[in-house]
Design an enzyme around this catalytic site. Sequence first.
Site, PDB file in Angstrom:
ATOM      1  N   MET A  30       0.835  -1.201   0.000  1.00 42.13           N
ATOM      2  CA  MET A  30       0.000   0.000   0.000  1.00 42.13           C
ATOM      3  C   MET A  30       0.874   1.257   0.000  1.00 42.13           C
ATOM      4  O   MET A  30       0.397   2.353   0.292  1.00 42.13           O
ATOM      5  CB  MET A  30      -0.941  -0.006   1.206  1.00 42.13           C
ATOM      6  CG  MET A  30      -1.902  -1.200   1.155  1.00 42.13           C
ATOM      7  SD  MET A  30      -3.394  -0.957   2.103  1.00 42.13           S
ATOM      8  CE  MET A  30      -2.737  -0.789   3.732  1.00 42.13           C
ATOM      9  N   ALA A  32       4.091   4.001   0.856  1.00 44.60           N
ATOM     10  CA  ALA A  32       4.851   4.555   1.994  1.00 44.60           C
ATOM     11  C   ALA A  32       5.920   3.522   2.359  1.00 44.60           C
ATOM     12  O   ALA A  32       5.998   3.044   3.495  1.00 44.60           O
ATOM     13  CB  ALA A  32       3.958   4.906   3.176  1.00 44.60           C
ATOM     14  N   HIS A  37       9.171  -3.531   3.187  1.00 42.22           N
ATOM     15  CA  HIS A  37       8.705  -3.776   1.816  1.00 42.22           C
ATOM     16  C   HIS A  37       9.896  -4.135   0.909  1.00 42.22           C
ATOM     17  O   HIS A  37       9.819  -5.062   0.104  1.00 42.22           O
ATOM     18  CB  HIS A  37       8.045  -2.518   1.235  1.00 42.22           C
ATOM     19  CG  HIS A  37       6.852  -2.030   1.995  1.00 42.22           C
ATOM     20  ND1 HIS A  37       6.851  -0.854   2.690  1.00 42.22           N
ATOM     21  CD2 HIS A  37       5.600  -2.552   2.143  1.00 42.22           C
ATOM     22  CE1 HIS A  37       5.661  -0.649   3.243  1.00 42.22           C
ATOM     23  NE2 HIS A  37       4.876  -1.670   2.932  1.00 42.22           N
ATOM     24  N   GLU A 149       5.994 -11.476   7.322  1.00 42.20           N
ATOM     25  CA  GLU A 149       5.517 -12.129   8.556  1.00 42.20           C
ATOM     26  C   GLU A 149       4.987 -11.112   9.562  1.00 42.20           C
ATOM     27  O   GLU A 149       4.283 -11.472  10.500  1.00 42.20           O
ATOM     28  CB  GLU A 149       6.664 -12.932   9.208  1.00 42.20           C
ATOM     29  CG  GLU A 149       6.968 -14.215   8.487  1.00 42.20           C
ATOM     30  CD  GLU A 149       8.292 -14.832   8.909  1.00 42.20           C
ATOM     31  OE1 GLU A 149       8.882 -14.378   9.901  1.00 42.20           O
ATOM     32  OE2 GLU A 149       8.724 -15.768   8.215  1.00 42.20           O
ATOM     33  N   ASP A 151       2.662  -9.199   9.141  1.00 45.36           N
ATOM     34  CA  ASP A 151       1.198  -9.358   9.097  1.00 45.36           C
ATOM     35  C   ASP A 151       0.904 -10.857   9.125  1.00 45.36           C
ATOM     36  O   ASP A 151       0.500 -11.444   8.120  1.00 45.36           O
ATOM     37  CB  ASP A 151       0.636  -8.664   7.861  1.00 45.36           C
ATOM     38  CG  ASP A 151       0.860  -7.166   7.929  1.00 45.36           C
ATOM     39  OD1 ASP A 151       0.095  -6.478   8.589  1.00 45.36           O
ATOM     40  OD2 ASP A 151       1.858  -6.684   7.344  1.00 45.36           O
ATOM     41  N   GLN A 154      -2.468 -12.197   8.112  1.00 43.15           N
ATOM     42  CA  GLN A 154      -2.719 -11.937   6.685  1.00 43.15           C
ATOM     43  C   GLN A 154      -2.113 -13.053   5.823  1.00 43.15           C
ATOM     44  O   GLN A 154      -2.727 -13.527   4.866  1.00 43.15           O
ATOM     45  CB  GLN A 154      -2.120 -10.583   6.299  1.00 43.15           C
ATOM     46  CG  GLN A 154      -2.176 -10.278   4.813  1.00 43.15           C
ATOM     47  CD  GLN A 154      -1.813  -8.837   4.523  1.00 43.15           C
ATOM     48  OE1 GLN A 154      -2.657  -7.969   4.571  1.00 43.15           O
ATOM     49  NE2 GLN A 154      -0.561  -8.577   4.202  1.00 43.15           N
ATOM     50  N   SER A 187       4.403   1.496   7.744  1.00 46.14           N
ATOM     51  CA  SER A 187       4.081   2.795   7.128  1.00 46.14           C
ATOM     52  C   SER A 187       3.420   3.705   8.151  1.00 46.14           C
ATOM     53  O   SER A 187       3.595   4.914   8.137  1.00 46.14           O
ATOM     54  CB  SER A 187       3.146   2.590   5.940  1.00 46.14           C
ATOM     55  OG  SER A 187       3.698   1.634   5.061  1.00 46.14           O
TER      56      SER A 187
END
Length: 282
Positions: A30, A32, A37, A149, A151, A154, A187
């Site tokens: 998403m 930022a 990332h 990991e 998240d 998720q 973020s």
Amino acid sequence: MRVLTNINSLNQLLENCRVSNKSIGFVPTMGALHEGHLSLVKLAHKDCDIVVCSIFINPTQFNDSNDLENYPITIEEDIKLLEEQSCDILFLPNVTEMYPQGLNTKQYQLNGIDKVLEGRKRPGHFDGVCTIVHRLFSIVKPNTAYFGEKDFQQVAVIRQMVNSLSLTVQIKTGETIREKDGLAKSSRNTLLSVSQRQKATYVYASLQKIKSLYGKVDCTQLKEMIKDDFNQVQDMQLDYVEIVNPHSLRPLKGKGIKEEAVALMAVFLGKVRLIDNLSLND
Ligand code: AMP
């Protein structure tokens, strides 16, 4: 790096890659962007010929409109960071491109793992996550997709979605990248005030405390200890702390010394909500 906002042009470009038998690694984000990332982009580069990253702030996974409105946007900086990582393609669609029929979500067969922890606190969140990830997978058609990991739930939900739909994409995970003081990079950290940022270190410290006591103290008692700790801290609310089996996400009871376990937490610092987790076994 090619920056594409349109599905058709992305399809054309990726079709050329597929025809020449190039493997595609995909990192959905998403934006930022931070080192968390970028670590996934690095992983994708190790395995795949072409690395595609997407930046899309998915409205349907936000159950809190304030969170969506305040979500940080740093596109210019993100493009620079991705170029430095030699990312091949950035997919940067707008809302109409991703949701031509309006902001509706689909229902997925997730065996209830979407209804606990984050799913219980953020109703509809994982429907939004699955809807967008499924759509992105059907557009990018990656060989492998990379998730953090950080998240934890998720990843479990996406693996379940991939299994239940028999998708061919392989799911790989990258470890949680942390600041020097242990705070998981996020973020949303940029939204914290100086004093909130200092207090945010309690999250990882608490997870480490759980890990040090796991097997010695009953899980229920352990969670109560953490709740008590948070009650002493001003301007920070514990949303939940849980110790679960990493596969079923079912809460563990008793001392559970031999059981696989992961501790998960969510906290509010003002309006900013942070999540983190730690495996209790290694
Ligand atoms: P987001 O932009 O927050 O949707 O995250 C995009 C991807 O980056 C997800 O797979 C996240 O789990 C992953 N990610 C976010 N923060 C971290 C971190 N600190 N370490 C590793 N991966 C992360």
